[in-house]
Design an enzyme around this catalytic site. Structure first.
Site, PDB file in Angstrom:
ATOM      1  CG  LEU A 166      -2.015  -0.990   1.332  1.00 25.60           C
ATOM      2  CD1 LEU A 166      -2.582  -1.055   2.745  1.00 25.60           C
ATOM      3  CD2 LEU A 166      -3.119  -0.618   0.340  1.00 25.60           C
ATOM      4  N   GLY A 167       2.022   1.178   0.557  1.00 24.25           N
ATOM      5  CA  GLY A 167       2.878   2.360   0.625  1.00 24.25           C
ATOM      6  C   GLY A 167       4.114   2.057   1.448  1.00 24.25           C
TER       7      GLY A 167
ATOM      8  N   GLY B 232       6.985   4.016   4.245  1.00 25.29           N
ATOM      9  CA  GLY B 232       7.363   5.176   5.052  1.00 25.29           C
ATOM     10  C   GLY B 232       8.834   5.089   5.389  1.00 25.29           C
ATOM     11  CG  ASN B 233      11.186   8.290   7.350  1.00 27.10           C
ATOM     12  OD1 ASN B 233      12.060   8.378   6.506  1.00 27.10           O
ATOM     13  ND2 ASN B 233      10.534   9.319   7.837  1.00 27.10           N
ATOM     14  N   GLY B 234      10.212   4.012   8.114  1.00 28.92           N
ATOM     15  CA  GLY B 234      10.634   2.826   8.843  1.00 28.92           C
ATOM     16  C   GLY B 234      10.403   1.524   8.102  1.00 28.92           C
ATOM     17  N   GLY B 235       9.534   1.505   7.077  1.00 31.78           N
ATOM     18  CA  GLY B 235       9.249   0.239   6.419  1.00 31.78           C
ATOM     19  C   GLY B 235       8.072   0.331   5.477  1.00 31.78           C
TER      20      GLY B 235
ATOM     21  CB  VAL C  44       1.814   0.116   4.801  1.00 28.30           C
ATOM     22  CG1 VAL C  44       0.415  -0.229   5.285  1.00 28.30           C
ATOM     23  CG2 VAL C  44       2.504   1.034   5.820  1.00 28.30           C
TER      24      VAL C  44
ATOM     25  CE  LYS D  78       4.386   2.515  10.147  1.00 28.99           C
ATOM     26  NZ  LYS D  78       3.887   3.861  10.371  1.00 28.99           N
TER      27      LYS D  78
ATOM     28  CG  ASP E  69       5.059  11.688  12.721  1.00 25.81           C
ATOM     29  OD1 ASP E  69       5.511  12.705  12.140  1.00 25.81           O
ATOM     30  OD2 ASP E  69       5.320  10.532  12.357  1.00 25.81           O
TER      31      ASP E  69
ATOM     32  CE  LYS F  65       4.885  11.662   8.727  1.00 30.24           C
ATOM     33  NZ  LYS F  65       6.304  11.364   8.574  1.00 30.24           N
TER      34      LYS F  65
ATOM     35  CG  ASN G  40       1.559   9.840  10.168  1.00 29.98           C
ATOM     36  OD1 ASN G  40       1.752   8.789   9.552  1.00 29.98           O
ATOM     37  ND2 ASN G  40       2.467  10.391  10.936  1.00 29.98           N
TER      38      ASN G  40
ATOM     39  CG  ASP H 241       2.250   6.200  11.981  1.00 31.66           C
ATOM     40  OD1 ASP H 241       1.821   5.068  12.261  1.00 31.66           O
ATOM     41  OD2 ASP H 241       2.988   6.429  11.015  1.00 31.66           O
TER      42      ASP H 241
ATOM     43  CB  THR I   9      10.832  12.516  11.290  1.00 30.57           C
ATOM     44  OG1 THR I   9      12.211  12.567  11.096  1.00 30.57           O
ATOM     45  CG2 THR I   9      10.348  11.112  11.214  1.00 30.57           C
TER      46      THR I   9
HETATM   47  N1  LIG Z   1      -4.205   1.679   7.494  1.00 31.23           N
HETATM   48  C1  LIG Z   1      -3.836   2.009   6.259  1.00 31.23           C
HETATM   49  N2  LIG Z   1      -4.699   1.891   5.240  1.00 31.23           N
HETATM   50  C2  LIG Z   1      -4.329   2.235   3.976  1.00 31.23           C
HETATM   51  N3  LIG Z   1      -3.098   2.717   3.656  1.00 31.23           N
HETATM   52  C3  LIG Z   1      -2.188   2.856   4.633  1.00 31.23           C
HETATM   53  C4  LIG Z   1      -2.504   2.506   5.983  1.00 31.23           C
HETATM   54  N4  LIG Z   1      -1.410   2.764   6.743  1.00 31.23           N
HETATM   55  C5  LIG Z   1      -0.485   3.259   5.905  1.00 31.23           C
HETATM   56  N5  LIG Z   1      -0.927   3.305   4.625  1.00 31.23           N
HETATM   57  C6  LIG Z   1      -0.192   3.770   3.445  1.00 31.23           C
HETATM   58  O1  LIG Z   1       1.167   3.420   3.591  1.00 31.23           O
HETATM   59  C7  LIG Z   1       1.980   4.596   3.513  1.00 31.23           C
HETATM   60  C8  LIG Z   1       3.172   4.439   4.416  1.00 31.23           C
HETATM   61  O2  LIG Z   1       2.747   4.542   5.766  1.00 31.23           O
HETATM   62  P1  LIG Z   1       3.757   4.709   6.946  1.00 31.23           P
HETATM   63  O3  LIG Z   1       2.965   4.981   8.169  1.00 31.23           O
HETATM   64  O4  LIG Z   1       4.700   3.547   6.958  1.00 31.23           O
HETATM   65  O5  LIG Z   1       4.671   5.925   6.554  1.00 31.23           O
HETATM   66  P2  LIG Z   1       4.408   7.462   6.410  1.00 31.23           P
HETATM   67  O6  LIG Z   1       3.430   7.923   7.432  1.00 31.23           O
HETATM   68  O7  LIG Z   1       4.077   7.761   4.962  1.00 31.23           O
HETATM   69  O8  LIG Z   1       5.837   8.058   6.715  1.00 31.23           O
HETATM   70  P3  LIG Z   1       6.654   8.005   8.074  1.00 31.23           P
HETATM   71  O9  LIG Z   1       7.337   6.700   8.124  1.00 31.23           O
HETATM   72  O10 LIG Z   1       7.583   9.146   7.902  1.00 31.23           O
HETATM   73  O11 LIG Z   1       5.674   8.201   9.187  1.00 31.23           O
HETATM   74  C9  LIG Z   1       1.075   5.747   3.919  1.00 31.23           C
HETATM   75  O12 LIG Z   1       1.529   6.965   3.377  1.00 31.23           O
HETATM   76  C10 LIG Z   1      -0.263   5.297   3.345  1.00 31.23           C
HETATM   77  O13 LIG Z   1      -0.337   5.676   1.997  1.00 31.23           O
END
Ligand SMILES: Nc1ncnc2c1ncn2[C@@H]1O[C@H](COP(=O)(O)OP(=O)(O)OP(=O)(O)O)[C@@H](O)[C@H]1O
Length: 438
Positions: free
Chosen positions: A177-178, A180-183, A185, A200, A281, A283, A286, A299, A317
């Site tokens: 799905l996407g 982020g910094n840490g890994g 989803v 995640k 956090d 943004k 999130n 988050d 971040t």
């Molecule tokens: N519950 C969810 N349902 C649908 N998509 C999600 C969900 N959680 C995360 N995502 C998707 O995965 C992406 C990555 O999420 P993740 O929380 O790992 O990182 P982030 O918030 O983009 O960045 P950071 O790691 O800096 O917080 C999100 O931007 C979103 O598009």
């Protein structure tokens, strides 16, 4: 040394100093210290620092399994004559400060909050009055279902069997799905319930079993879910799938939709603050949205131990962090979430960050821009006066000039869009997804 039993988030600095003076009547105490979970002595001189201490203690020491605190909070009176005096004066393990359990975050209430969040109803939770310090206290009242709907719920009830990887099915090559910094989803299916969830996966620096236990415990308290587990030094966190993804993909968003999104974000933040949690956090990535037009924050109040165990990139971040938070010597409080909300709303409205894009690339220019650079305002020709005013106020460098957390919902911008019209947002999300932009 004083043992504080039954610590309450309503403890003030004066309560603690008063208790110390009771036992040491001829000594002038000007501060006290405690040891944080990294082993550092932290000096406390104000109500806000007292509230921070209590929150850190509750977060790190509440044991969900036994519904109790793992050990007492120990504080050390700070006084020149004591420092110079005998250790028997400095260390008084026999002294206990009896503090009545308040109707706020006690072990019982944490459990109530967890149950309420996982069942999707807060009827069982009593009104909470969390005193976060003189400038940050909020009104009381049972959070309603709208507020609850605005933060992420765990998919599994608190008493469900612990989740593990073998209960989930997904294909890493197609179900991402996407990232982020840490890994990453992923979209996953929970086999026994046939529920689709978001999973995640965060790679950790090497963590000991003790650190892993602490991460799970902090996540359980902060996020009220049991859908987190470890596997091969990675943490897996399962949450509700939001089929519209995160709001960073939608920018720019027109004001009628963004206004209603802002209302849901404000409800979510106010709920978190009311239970004593700062988001930390805020943004667009999130803020998750679904095709029924609901926005939820994720988050929030990220586990400290989890932050310590992951390698987060500086700019990702920090681009939304308030000046006072970057400049931590000044301390920061929930108004810091409002700065981040202002940056997020500006970005979602315009499509660009309020600071020049070149500043976002490295830490020093980013720090300088946030702390002392020019902050752009929304163009008045494109947005309502109340929206421009709200974003400008949130982006005030002086926290006290930002909209007041307690009366946020009454701000003309939020009030104008607080009509519960999720249909407008739902149509917009579906339209954007169909056009391939969601
Ligand atoms: N519950 C969810 N349902 C649908 N998509 C999600 C969900 N959680 C995360 N995502 C998707 O995965 C992406 C990555 O999420 P993740 O929380 O790992 O990182 P982030 O918030 O983009 O960045 P950071 O790691 O800096 O917080 C999100 O931007 C979103 O598009």
């Amino acid at each position: 040394m004083l043992n504080v039993t039954n610590p309450s988030v309503q403890l003030t600095y004066d309560n603690i100093i008063g208790a110390i003076q009771h036992y040491l009547p001829h000594t002038l105490i000007h501060a006290f210290k405690y040891i944080d979970d990294e082993g550092d002595f932290i000096t406390v001189r104000t109500d806000r620092e007292t509230a921070d201490m209590i929150k850190a203690y509750v977060t790190a020491n509440f044991d969900r399994a036994s519904n109790s605190f793992s050990h007492s909070l120990i504080i050390y009176p700070s006084n020149d004559s004591i420092q110079d005096g005998s250790s028997s004066l400095r260390n008084r393990p026999d002294l206990h400060v009896e503090v009545p359990v308040s109707p706020s975050i006690s072990a019982r209430h944490l459990q109530g909050i967890q149950q309420a969040l996982s069942s999707g109803s807060l009827h069982s939770a009593s009104p909470m009055n969390i005193n976060l310090g003189s400038d940050t206290s909020h009104g009381t009242g049972s959070p309603d279902s709208l507020k609850l709907a605005s933060i992420m719920n765990g998919p599994l009830s608190a008493d469900a069997n612990p989740l593990s990887l073998d209960q989930l099915t997904y294909d890493p090559s197609t179900d991402r799905l996407g990232a982020g910094n840490g890994g990453n989803v992923f979209r996953v299916v929970h086999n026994s319930t046939n529920t689709t969830l978001a999973l995640k996966i965060i790679g950790l620096d090497a963590t000991s079993p003790e650190e892993q236990r602490q991460i799970i415990s902090e996540l359980s308290i902060l996020h009220s879910f049991s859908g987190a587990f470890f596997h091969d030094n990675e943490i897996y966190i399962a949450t509700e799938l939001m089929d519209g993804g995160s709001l960073d993909r939608y920018k720019p968003i027109p004001e009628p939709e963004l206004g209603r999104i802002a209302v849901m974000v404000v409800h979510g933040l106010q709920y978190l603050w009311s239970i004593g949690i700062m988001h930390r956090d805020v943004k667009p990535s999130n803020m998750l949205i679904n095709t029924t037009g609901i926005v939820k924050l994720c988050d929030f109040g990220v586990s400290r131990q989890l932050i310590n165990s992951t390698a987060l990139t500086y700019c990702g971040t920090h681009a939304y962090m308030s000046p006072e938070r970057l400049n931590e010597s000044k301390g920061y409080k929930i108004q810091s979430d409002l700065w981040s909300l202002g940056v997020s709303l500006y970005e979602m409205a315009i499509g660009e960050h309020p600071f020049p894009s070149e500043c976002l690339l490295s830490p020093v220019p980013l720090f300088n821009s946030i702390v002392q650079g020019k902050v752009n305002s929304l163009p008045r020709a494109k947005f309502s006066v109340s929206m421009c005013m709200f974003v400008n106020q949130c982006l005030s460098r002086e926290p006290e000039k930002r909209p007041h957390p307690r009366t946020l919902i009454e701000h003309p911008f939020i009030a104008a869009y607080n009509d519960g019209n999720t249909g407008v947002v739902a149509e917009y999300v579906k339209m954007r997804i169909q056009s391939g932009m969601g």
